[in-house]
Motif scaffolding. Structure first.
Motif, PDB file in Angstrom:
ATOM      1  N   MET A   1      31.806  -5.624 -15.018  1.00  0.00           N
ATOM      2  CA  MET A   1      31.125  -5.586 -14.017  1.00  0.00           C
ATOM      3  C   MET A   1      31.032  -5.016 -13.241  1.00  0.00           C
ATOM      4  SD  MET A   1      31.473  -8.184 -10.283  1.00  0.00           S
ATOM      5  CE  MET A   1      31.861  -9.477 -11.536  1.00  0.00           C
TER       6      MET A   1
ATOM      7  N   GLY B   1      28.676  -6.427  -7.441  1.00  0.00           N
ATOM      8  CA  GLY B   1      28.766  -7.062  -9.059  1.00  0.00           C
ATOM      9  C   GLY B   1      27.323  -7.396  -9.303  1.00  0.00           C
TER      10      GLY B   1
ATOM     11  N   TRP C   1      29.659 -15.952  -0.549  1.00  0.00           N
ATOM     12  CA  TRP C   1      30.573 -15.747  -2.420  1.00  0.00           C
ATOM     13  C   TRP C   1      31.887 -15.706  -1.902  1.00  0.00           C
ATOM     14  CZ3 TRP C   1      34.376 -12.800  -4.393  1.00  0.00           C
ATOM     15  CH2 TRP C   1      34.715 -12.475  -5.942  1.00  0.00           C
TER      16      TRP C   1
ATOM     17  N   ASP D   1      33.513 -20.129 -16.240  1.00  0.00           N
ATOM     18  CA  ASP D   1      32.210 -19.776 -17.431  1.00  0.00           C
ATOM     19  C   ASP D   1      32.396 -20.120 -19.195  1.00  0.00           C
ATOM     20  OD1 ASP D   1      30.371 -18.975 -15.392  1.00  0.00           O
ATOM     21  OD2 ASP D   1      31.162 -17.142 -15.885  1.00  0.00           O
TER      22      ASP D   1
ATOM     23  N   ARG E   1      23.993  -8.077 -18.816  1.00  0.00           N
ATOM     24  CA  ARG E   1      23.517  -8.553 -18.377  1.00  0.00           C
ATOM     25  C   ARG E   1      22.016  -7.485 -17.915  1.00  0.00           C
ATOM     26  NH1 ARG E   1      24.579 -13.954 -14.423  1.00  0.00           N
ATOM     27  NH2 ARG E   1      26.103 -14.793 -15.555  1.00  0.00           N
TER      28      ARG E   1
ATOM     29  N   GLU F   1      20.172 -14.126 -12.678  1.00  0.00           N
ATOM     30  CA  GLU F   1      21.243 -13.082 -11.921  1.00  0.00           C
ATOM     31  C   GLU F   1      21.484 -12.088 -12.305  1.00  0.00           C
ATOM     32  OE1 GLU F   1      23.734 -15.212  -9.196  1.00  0.00           O
ATOM     33  OE2 GLU F   1      25.137 -13.736  -9.215  1.00  0.00           O
ATOM     34  N   ILE F   2      21.167 -10.869 -11.676  1.00  0.00           N
ATOM     35  CA  ILE F   2      22.086  -9.600 -11.947  1.00  0.00           C
ATOM     36  C   ILE F   2      23.224  -8.557 -11.414  1.00  0.00           C
ATOM     37  CG2 ILE F   2      20.089  -8.480 -13.578  1.00  0.00           C
ATOM     38  CD1 ILE F   2      18.503  -7.227 -11.888  1.00  0.00           C
TER      39      ILE F   2
ATOM     40  N   ARG G   1      36.418 -14.739 -17.155  1.00  0.00           N
ATOM     41  CA  ARG G   1      35.818 -16.229 -16.214  1.00  0.00           C
ATOM     42  C   ARG G   1      36.504 -17.250 -17.589  1.00  0.00           C
ATOM     43  NH1 ARG G   1      31.159 -15.270 -11.745  1.00  0.00           N
ATOM     44  NH2 ARG G   1      32.253 -13.128 -11.079  1.00  0.00           N
TER      45      ARG G   1
ATOM     46  N   GLY H   1      26.530  -7.668 -13.866  1.00  0.00           N
ATOM     47  CA  GLY H   1      26.506  -7.843 -14.880  1.00  0.00           C
ATOM     48  C   GLY H   1      26.382  -6.623 -15.635  1.00  0.00           C
TER      49      GLY H   1
ATOM     50  N   ASN I   1      25.073  -8.891  -7.304  1.00  0.00           N
ATOM     51  CA  ASN I   1      24.919  -9.862  -5.995  1.00  0.00           C
ATOM     52  C   ASN I   1      25.680  -8.518  -5.386  1.00  0.00           C
ATOM     53  OD1 ASN I   1      25.675 -12.016  -4.225  1.00  0.00           O
ATOM     54  ND2 ASN I   1      27.078 -13.097  -5.661  1.00  0.00           N
TER      55      ASN I   1
ATOM     56  N   ARG J   1      23.146 -16.530 -20.529  1.00  0.00           N
ATOM     57  CA  ARG J   1      24.386 -14.965 -19.650  1.00  0.00           C
ATOM     58  C   ARG J   1      25.139 -15.107 -19.538  1.00  0.00           C
ATOM     59  NH1 ARG J   1      22.584 -19.531 -16.296  1.00  0.00           N
ATOM     60  NH2 ARG J   1      23.483 -19.257 -14.089  1.00  0.00           N
ATOM     61  N   HIS J   2      26.074 -16.143 -19.620  1.00  0.00           N
ATOM     62  CA  HIS J   2      27.562 -16.056 -19.575  1.00  0.00           C
ATOM     63  C   HIS J   2      28.851 -15.783 -20.718  1.00  0.00           C
ATOM     64  CE1 HIS J   2      26.129 -19.149 -16.056  1.00  0.00           C
ATOM     65  NE2 HIS J   2      26.865 -18.170 -15.601  1.00  0.00           N
ATOM     66  N   HIS J   3      29.734 -15.236 -19.964  1.00  0.00           N
ATOM     67  CA  HIS J   3      30.629 -14.842 -20.899  1.00  0.00           C
ATOM     68  C   HIS J   3      31.748 -15.325 -20.762  1.00  0.00           C
ATOM     69  CE1 HIS J   3      27.941 -12.021 -23.350  1.00  0.00           C
ATOM     70  NE2 HIS J   3      27.361 -11.914 -22.280  1.00  0.00           N
TER      71      HIS J   3
ATOM     72  N   PHE K   1      33.451  -9.956 -19.065  1.00  0.00           N
ATOM     73  CA  PHE K   1      32.661  -9.105 -19.036  1.00  0.00           C
ATOM     74  C   PHE K   1      32.805  -7.826 -18.772  1.00  0.00           C
ATOM     75  CE2 PHE K   1      31.545 -10.678 -14.948  1.00  0.00           C
ATOM     76  CZ  PHE K   1      31.722 -11.158 -14.296  1.00  0.00           C
TER      77      PHE K   1
HETATM   78  P1  ATP Z   1      25.872 -16.950 -12.237  1.00  0.00           P
HETATM   79  O1  ATP Z   1      24.717 -17.833 -11.144  1.00  0.00           O
HETATM   80  O2  ATP Z   1      24.774 -16.478 -13.165  1.00  0.00           O
HETATM   81  O3  ATP Z   1      27.010 -17.952 -13.094  1.00  0.00           O
HETATM   82  P2  ATP Z   1      27.384 -15.505 -10.577  1.00  0.00           P
HETATM   83  O4  ATP Z   1      26.921 -15.793  -9.289  1.00  0.00           O
HETATM   84  O5  ATP Z   1      28.591 -16.938 -10.313  1.00  0.00           O
HETATM   85  O6  ATP Z   1      26.615 -15.874 -12.276  1.00  0.00           O
HETATM   86  P3  ATP Z   1      29.443 -13.912  -9.734  1.00  0.00           P
HETATM   87  O7  ATP Z   1      30.323 -14.219  -8.734  1.00  0.00           O
HETATM   88  O8  ATP Z   1      27.632 -12.981  -8.101  1.00  0.00           O
HETATM   89  O9  ATP Z   1      27.869 -14.565 -10.286  1.00  0.00           O
HETATM   90  O10 ATP Z   1      29.461 -11.993 -10.488  1.00  0.00           O
HETATM   91  C1  ATP Z   1      28.473 -11.074  -9.456  1.00  0.00           C
HETATM   92  C2  ATP Z   1      27.468 -10.550 -11.130  1.00  0.00           C
HETATM   93  O11 ATP Z   1      28.031  -9.984 -12.018  1.00  0.00           O
HETATM   94  C3  ATP Z   1      26.351 -11.435 -11.975  1.00  0.00           C
HETATM   95  O12 ATP Z   1      25.277 -11.307 -10.615  1.00  0.00           O
HETATM   96  C4  ATP Z   1      26.198 -11.398 -12.563  1.00  0.00           C
HETATM   97  O13 ATP Z   1      25.141 -10.543 -13.120  1.00  0.00           O
HETATM   98  C5  ATP Z   1      27.794 -10.989 -13.606  1.00  0.00           C
HETATM   99  N1  ATP Z   1      28.569 -12.360 -14.395  1.00  0.00           N
HETATM  100  C6  ATP Z   1      28.884 -13.013 -13.591  1.00  0.00           C
HETATM  101  N2  ATP Z   1      29.179 -13.888 -14.228  1.00  0.00           N
HETATM  102  C7  ATP Z   1      29.230 -13.727 -15.644  1.00  0.00           C
HETATM  103  C8  ATP Z   1      29.672 -13.767 -17.039  1.00  0.00           C
HETATM  104  N3  ATP Z   1      30.484 -14.994 -17.169  1.00  0.00           N
HETATM  105  N4  ATP Z   1      29.486 -13.705 -17.966  1.00  0.00           N
HETATM  106  C9  ATP Z   1      28.593 -12.228 -17.719  1.00  0.00           C
HETATM  107  N5  ATP Z   1      28.222 -11.589 -16.581  1.00  0.00           N
HETATM  108  C10 ATP Z   1      28.486 -12.320 -15.701  1.00  0.00           C
END
Ligand code: ATP
Ligand code: MG
Ligand code: MG
Ligand code: MG
Length: 459
Positions: free
Chosen positions: A91, A226, A159, A75, A231, A198-199, A68, A228, A201, A84-86, A89
């Motif tokens: 999924m 999904g 989503w 991100d 996480r 958020e772990i 991402r 992470g 979705n 929490r962001h990379h 990562f």
């Molecule tokens: P956040 O709100 O924390 O940015 P997200 O809602 O954008 O997360 P989703 O698109 O729902 O994330 O992706 C599903 C899962 O992937 C998330 O619940 C999380 O566990 C993981 N995830 C999402 N973005 C990242 C990221 N940049 N780095 C690590 N894990 C991620």
């Protein structure tokens, strides 16, 4: 529990529930020109969700590598700033293609977390879409969750993969990392701070978003979830910050050695540890640094990493050496890291050497401009000069600005860019081809390659 064991436990759990275990696909989406990178586990299954492709199974599970760092889910600018962001990562996901729907998806997820992983229910918080009474009923009546740890949200619980494609309302599960961490529960004012992370979705895939914006019902309601890996590994390893998990500790140590920085919680070190993963996997999947498209995103990530190394006092190429530590951490799950080790190292090293020639000079030009600066906005001509002469992508300049509490005049930057194009045209000289740069961010289907795309500026 090690990250590798969590990955395996997840795949085994869903395999036991008749899901086909599908290996991770490439970061380059197979046949989807609208998407910059594979940004979620569902991407390789997009056509199956749309009903355009049939497979020999209706349930699947995977651990999909994701990036991402551009496009709809970007991100890049969060890395180093959140726990929490990379950019890269993994999924973990389970998928139903017109097979089970909300009830089973919720049950599977809840049981995996509370029975397999034995997480205490009172640490979990659940959200559903404002309109989704069906999902709320399942959570209350069938799972029996506590209503005091539940909220209904709007955009956060809808989503979509990109501006077009499969999408739907979702239900998310958060982990409460405890009072010591600032932040409020989902839906509250400070929910973006990292206390409630958020772990998982669970997306109830019901629609396809058309280019016109219209939502069309999918042939079969489906499930896409999904979680992470990093996480959930943080949760299972009893740490708050993703960078404190096993995989990252090895990378941070190697980065510390390569840069001479001894503080493993240093922000620049974390950025470097993050970026070596995305850069290595992108090269592994066939992206090479360039001035366009995916290659330009890769170039930007490498240059950011190199700049952070420089910040730590390392002015020699160092980034490419970290591929060894990465292969050590992740080579078992991704043997291609070993197979392509030399190619990755060579590509990274070449890019580092090239940027090293202009980085130091560019930083001194920036310093000189900042000495003269009145106010807190870096002028457009400085941003343009850094870009044009010293190879500083705007997100790199923005990174530098942010560290100093400054922002960028992107309108001014655009004007400087246009003026340069005009001059080149007037002189009939096309030695420098600015069309690359124009093309780059005007491809709106990618929502802009630039990390600053949220301000919708053309670069
Ligand atoms: P956040 O709100 O924390 O940015 P997200 O809602 O954008 O997360 P989703 O698109 O729902 O994330 O992706 C599903 C899962 O992937 C998330 O619940 C999380 O566990 C993981 N995830 C999402 N973005 C990242 C990221 N940049 N780095 C690590 N894990 C991620
Ligand atoms: Mg996000
Ligand atoms: Mg979210
Ligand atoms: Mg989410």
């Amino acid at each position: 529990m090690k990250s590798a064991d969590i990955r395996q436990a997840f795949l085994d759990y869903f395999a036991a529930k008749s899901h086909q275990v599908v290996p991770s696909s490439s970061l380059i989406p197979g046949n989807d020109p609208t998407l910059l990178f594979t940004n979620a586990g569902m991407v390789p299954f997009k056509d199956v969700f749309l009903g355009d492709e049939q497979r020999g199974y209706r349930r699947a599970t995977s651990s999909q590598r994701c990036v991402r760092a551009g496009g709809k889910h970007n991100d890049l600018e969060n890395v180093g700033y959140t726990a929490r962001h990379h950019t890269f990562f993994e999924m973990l996901g389970n998928f139903s293609f017109g097979d089970y729907f909300k009830q089973d998806a919720i049950r599977f997820a809840w049981d995996f977390l509370t029975k397999e992983l034995r997480l205490p229910e009172e640490k979990l918080w659940v959200t559903v879409h404002v309109s989704d009474d069906e999902a709320a009923d399942i959570w209350f009546n069938e799972i029996g969750i506590d209503k005091s740890r539940f909220s209904r949200l709007d955009e956060d619980n809808f989503w979509q993969m990109g501006d077009t494609g499969p999408c739907g309302p979702s239900s998310e599960i958060f982990y409460d990392h405890g009072e010591d961490v600032p932040g409020g529960p989902p839906g509250s004012e400070n929910d973006d701070l990292d206390r409630y992370i958020e772990i998982w979705n669970l997306v109830f895939m019901q629609y396809e978003r058309q280019a016109s914006g219209e939502l069309v019902e999918l042939p079969n309601p489906s499930i896409d979830t999904g979680m992470g890996l990093e996480r959930i590994a943080a949760v299972m390893q009893g740490v708050h910050n993703n960078y404190d998990i096993d995989i990252f500790q090895g990378l941070l140590k190697a980065a510390a050695k390569a840069t001479g920085c001894e503080d493993l919680t240093n922000k620049s070190l974390r950025v470097i540890a993050d970026h070596i993963r995305s850069c290595s996997f992108l090269i592994c999947d066939g992206v090479m640094p360039s001035n366009e498209g995916r290659g330009y995103v890769l170039r930007r990530i490498i240059r950011r990493a190199v700049r952070h190394g420089y910040q730590l006092g390392q002015s020699k190429p160092f980034f490419y050496t970290l591929i060894d530590a990465l292969a050590e951490q992740m080579g078992d799950a991704y043997p291609e890291l070993n197979d392509q080790h030399d190619k990755i190292a060579a590509a990274l090293k070449a890019e580092e050497e090239q940027f090293a020639r202009t980085l130091e000079k560019g930083l001194s030009v920036l310093d000189a401009a900042l000495d003269k600066l009145e106010g807190t906005v870096i002028p457009g001509d400085v941003i343009f000069q850094l870009y044009d002469t010293y190879g500083f992508p705007t997100d790199l300049t923005n990174d530098l600005a942010r560290e100093r509490g400054l922002s960028l005049d992107l309108d001014g930057y655009e004007q400087a860019m246009n003026a340069q194009r005009e001059r080149a045209r007037a002189a009939g000289s096309f030695k420098v081809d600015y069309t690359d740069a124009i093309k780059l961010d005007s491809e709106t289907e990618f929502c802009g390659y630039d990390a600053l795309a949220s301000t919708a500026k053309v670069v």
